[in-house]
Write an enzyme that holds these catalytic residues in place. Structure first.
Site, PDB file in Angstrom:
ATOM      1  N   ASP A 375     -11.673  41.388 -41.010  1.00 34.10           N
ATOM      2  CA  ASP A 375     -12.775  40.697 -40.335  1.00 34.10           C
ATOM      3  C   ASP A 375     -13.915  41.697 -40.146  1.00 34.10           C
ATOM      4  O   ASP A 375     -13.820  42.849 -40.588  1.00 34.10           O
ATOM      5  CB  ASP A 375     -12.304  40.146 -38.977  1.00 34.10           C
ATOM      6  CG  ASP A 375     -11.969  41.251 -37.977  1.00 34.10           C
ATOM      7  OD1 ASP A 375     -12.045  42.435 -38.343  1.00 34.10           O
ATOM      8  OD2 ASP A 375     -11.631  40.915 -36.835  1.00 34.10           O
ATOM      9  N   ASP A 377     -16.309  43.204 -36.954  1.00 24.57           N
ATOM     10  CA  ASP A 377     -16.417  43.221 -35.497  1.00 24.57           C
ATOM     11  C   ASP A 377     -17.778  43.797 -35.077  1.00 24.57           C
ATOM     12  O   ASP A 377     -18.225  44.789 -35.644  1.00 24.57           O
ATOM     13  CB  ASP A 377     -15.311  44.108 -34.902  1.00 24.57           C
ATOM     14  CG  ASP A 377     -13.933  43.738 -35.428  1.00 24.57           C
ATOM     15  OD1 ASP A 377     -13.415  42.698 -35.027  1.00 24.57           O
ATOM     16  OD2 ASP A 377     -13.384  44.489 -36.273  1.00 24.57           O
ATOM     17  N   ASP A 468     -15.888  38.753 -35.259  1.00 23.24           N
ATOM     18  CA  ASP A 468     -15.729  38.822 -33.801  1.00 23.24           C
ATOM     19  C   ASP A 468     -16.983  39.430 -33.191  1.00 23.24           C
ATOM     20  O   ASP A 468     -17.459  40.480 -33.648  1.00 23.24           O
ATOM     21  CB  ASP A 468     -14.527  39.711 -33.424  1.00 23.24           C
ATOM     22  CG  ASP A 468     -13.201  39.002 -33.684  1.00 23.24           C
ATOM     23  OD1 ASP A 468     -13.199  37.757 -33.834  1.00 23.24           O
ATOM     24  OD2 ASP A 468     -12.176  39.694 -33.729  1.00 23.24           O
TER      25      ASP A 468
HETATM   26  P1  UTP Z   1      -9.253  44.503 -35.591  1.00 25.43           P
HETATM   27  O1  UTP Z   1      -8.046  43.672 -35.333  1.00 25.43           O
HETATM   28  O2  UTP Z   1     -10.425  43.829 -36.168  1.00 25.43           O
HETATM   29  O3  UTP Z   1      -8.777  45.735 -36.473  1.00 25.43           O
HETATM   30  O4  UTP Z   1      -9.659  45.136 -34.216  1.00 25.43           O
HETATM   31  P2  UTP Z   1      -9.590  46.697 -37.432  1.00 25.43           P
HETATM   32  O5  UTP Z   1      -9.205  48.065 -37.044  1.00 25.43           O
HETATM   33  O6  UTP Z   1     -11.044  46.364 -37.428  1.00 25.43           O
HETATM   34  O7  UTP Z   1      -8.962  46.435 -38.847  1.00 25.43           O
HETATM   35  P3  UTP Z   1      -9.163  45.171 -39.813  1.00 25.43           P
HETATM   36  O8  UTP Z   1     -10.170  44.252 -39.205  1.00 25.43           O
HETATM   37  O9  UTP Z   1      -7.797  44.565 -39.903  1.00 25.43           O
HETATM   38  O10 UTP Z   1      -9.601  45.735 -41.111  1.00 25.43           O
HETATM   39  C1  UTP Z   1     -10.625  46.154 -34.046  1.00 25.43           C
HETATM   40  C2  UTP Z   1     -10.380  46.860 -32.749  1.00 25.43           C
HETATM   41  O11 UTP Z   1     -10.809  46.032 -31.680  1.00 25.43           O
HETATM   42  C3  UTP Z   1      -9.917  46.064 -30.617  1.00 25.43           C
HETATM   43  C4  UTP Z   1      -8.674  46.791 -31.072  1.00 25.43           C
HETATM   44  O12 UTP Z   1      -8.574  47.988 -30.386  1.00 25.43           O
HETATM   45  C5  UTP Z   1      -8.892  47.072 -32.534  1.00 25.43           C
HETATM   46  O13 UTP Z   1      -8.580  48.378 -32.853  1.00 25.43           O
HETATM   47  N1  UTP Z   1      -9.628  44.681 -30.192  1.00 25.43           N
HETATM   48  C6  UTP Z   1      -9.397  43.720 -31.105  1.00 25.43           C
HETATM   49  C7  UTP Z   1      -9.613  44.392 -28.876  1.00 25.43           C
HETATM   50  O14 UTP Z   1      -9.858  45.273 -28.031  1.00 25.43           O
HETATM   51  N2  UTP Z   1      -9.353  43.111 -28.476  1.00 25.43           N
HETATM   52  C8  UTP Z   1      -9.107  42.117 -29.361  1.00 25.43           C
HETATM   53  O15 UTP Z   1      -8.896  40.958 -28.962  1.00 25.43           O
HETATM   54  C9  UTP Z   1      -9.134  42.434 -30.723  1.00 25.43           C
HETATM   55 MN    MN Z   2     -11.788  44.332 -37.661  1.00 22.23          MN
END
Ligand code: UTP
Ligand code: MN
Length: 544
Positions: A375, A377, A468
């Protein structure tokens, strides 16, 4: 004049602002591309008058005035960037170090970030015309990694130069035994690059961790995850299982896996798990947006084995799960960095149409240097909290009006996130965006069964992408940035370290000292690491 400069640095105001700005630039190679024109916007938050004043002397602190007359630092700007170099220069001067802006024979310690030894030598030669002979750990000039600098700043004095601080020291000259004995127990105390030396082993351990989580065994999940994370930070490729005997978390079960992979190239237990119906079904079901382990487990016990079985559940699915299924094929594909950039433009455009100087930062895996993700963020903030009120809903509705939103759900900001609460409660939008001008790949047969509008979709010129969006108050920005940069394991370890070692509660809102009952405000990520007594770990090394 010089004492005035020093006093300015310790007064805090200017330093805080530069620190705040410097924190935005720590995302390592490619950061400019990642953040786009964001730096200019970040700078626009800093009042012009103060920006001009500048906190840091460009003149070297006279070595007689320095607290450590035998040490003269030179910081290599290459890959570090000028803003971060300026910040680090100020930090070192404040601690009484002599820092020189130009390389010369006076320099004893050359400090660089994310360069090899030969890159540093070439860069210095091009900048100063001087050919430098690296002195290793014994002689000056030492050509050092940033770890020497952070350790010295933490201690407030120059630490002894060791081979592990020196660039260009090869594996063979550093004792591998010694290296394994020095690996700290918490993931947040280690530097974990994106690419490491033991991928076959960590992949295997992560399969076992995932399988344990599917079976509801938190302890086994953490055991395998921690072992894998330790191996990701090893500076060399393992050759024998003997080498892991001194490593934290690499105990009995993990050792068996490591030994089998090293000796046979595969681990039987991992192969059995991968081929099991339970693992495969749980993996497929939890890969649907909106489906967690508990839901997938209930479905599995009800007889659901594949995505097509879900057609029978029909009305029992949540709106999120229906959207997840509808766009399953697209969401299974990774989002590329280029696509993430396009999403960034789209999101910024929507937010800026309401608040032109809103700060939007891409976080998550892309900030850690990943080239693809599941995703994209984003973290959104503004110095004026009023400007943030209702902004997220307005911006998403604006995008929706343009046909760019396939699904969204806004979770309102939760109250009471002070004190020792370990949960995060920022206003968050979980969405699926239609990214324009991308050709989707041919859908899978499974998807044909579950995407009723497939014929209509097959001519489309967009791809569904999970996005997100998180909104945080300006005062919490650096805590939220740290919390949303990940990796998930790095975050888990940071919070565990804070609580168990420092008796502090860390979340994406702040840091609370449980014993002193006080909060620690922060104006940069560096400051948060400093509050925790940890050497700073840049985003690119948080891939724990
Ligand atoms: P992601 O699940 O998007 O992981 O959460 P990522 O590291 O970007 O890897 P991809 O997307 O699978 O490539 C990003 C960061 O946001 C925080 C987590 O700490 C995670 O490392 N997070 C995520 C939250 O704090 N709350 C949430 O509900 C989701
Ligand atoms: Mn992510």
């Amino acid at each position: 004049m010089r004492s005035v400069t020093l006093r300015c640095c310790t007064e805090g105001v200017e330093e805080r602002e530069v620190t705040a700005a410097a924190g935005l630039l720590n995302s390592a190679p490619g950061k400019e591309r990642l953040l786009g024109g964001f730096w200019n916007k970040a700078m626009s938050f800093i009042p012009l008058k103060r920006r001009r004043a500048g906190p840091v002397s460009e003149e070297p602190l006279d070595s007689l005035q320095s607290l450590f007359p035998d040490v003269c630092l030179f910081l290599v700007e290459r890959r570090m960037g000028s803003a971060r170099r300026k910040f680090l220069t100020g930090l070192a001067q404040k601690k009484g170090f002599c820092v020189t802006p130009q390389f010369s024979d006076q320099v004893t310690h050359v400090v660089s970030e994310q360069n090899s030894c030969s890159e540093v030598l070439l860069w210095i030669e091009r900048q100063s015309g001087q050919k430098v002979q690296p002195g290793g750990a014994e002689m000056t000039p030492h050509i050092l990694d940033i770890t020497w600098f952070t350790e010295s700043m933490s201690l407030g004095k120059p630490v002894k130069v060791e081979p592990r601080h020196c660039l260009g020291v090869s594996d063979s000259s550093v004792s591998r035994d010694k290296a394994t004995q020095e690996i700290p127990a918490y993931g947040c105390q280690r530097r974990t690059p994106l690419h490491h030396h033991n991928k076959e082993i960590t992949d295997a351990l992560e399969i076992l961790a995932l399988s344990a989580s599917f079976q509801g065994s938190e302890a086994r999940f953490l055991g395998f995850t921690r072992a894998s994370s330790v191996l990701k930070s090893l500076p060399f490729r393992l050759q024998s299982v003997e080498e892991v005997k001194d490593l934290p978390w690499c105990g009995g079960h993990s050792q068996t896996v490591i030994q089998e992979i090293l000796e046979d190239g595969v681990c039987r237990e991992v192969e059995t798990v991968k081929n099991s119906e339970h693992f495969q079904s749980m993996k497929a079901l939890t890969s649907i947006f909106g489906v967690g382990i508990r839901t997938a487990d209930k479905w599995y016990r009800d007889g659901v084995r594949s995505l097509s079985d879900l057609n029978n559940l029909g009305g029992k699915l949540t709106a999120e799960q229906k959207a997840g299924l509808l766009h399953y094929t697209d969401l299974q594909q990774s989002v590329t960095r280029e696509e993430a950039g396009t999403v960034e433009q789209l999101i910024k455009g929507a937010l800026q149409s309401f608040v032109p100087d809103v700060r939007v930062t891409m976080t998550g895996g892309f900030r850690r240097g990943k080239q693809e993700g599941h995703d994209v963020d984003f973290l959104i903030t503004h110095p004026d909290e009023e400007a943030l009120n209702g902004l997220l809903r307005k911006a998403v509705a604006w995008l929706d009006g343009k046909g760019s939103v396939l699904y969204y759900h806004v979770r309102a900001r939760s109250q009471n996130f002070s004190g020792s609460n370990t949960m995060d409660g920022h206003e968050t939008c979980y969405s699926i965006i239609a990214l324009p001008n991308v050709c989707p790949e041919k859908p899978s047969p499974d998807a044909e069964k579950i995407e009723p509008d497939l014929d209509k979709n097959s001519l489309r010129n967009w791809k569904a992408v999970r996005v997100d969006l998180v909104v945080c108050p300006y005062s919490e920005y650096f805590y939220a940035l740290l919390g949303w940069t990940g990796s998930k394991h790095f975050e888990r370890e940071l919070r565990r370290f804070s609580l168990h070692v420092k008796k502090m509660s860390l979340n994406s809102h702040g840091l609370f000292d449980i014993q002193k009952k006080c909060h620690h405000p922060a104006t940069s990520e560096e400051e948060i690491f400093a509050h925790l007594g940890l050497p700073y770990v840049p985003p690119s090394e948080r891939n724990a």
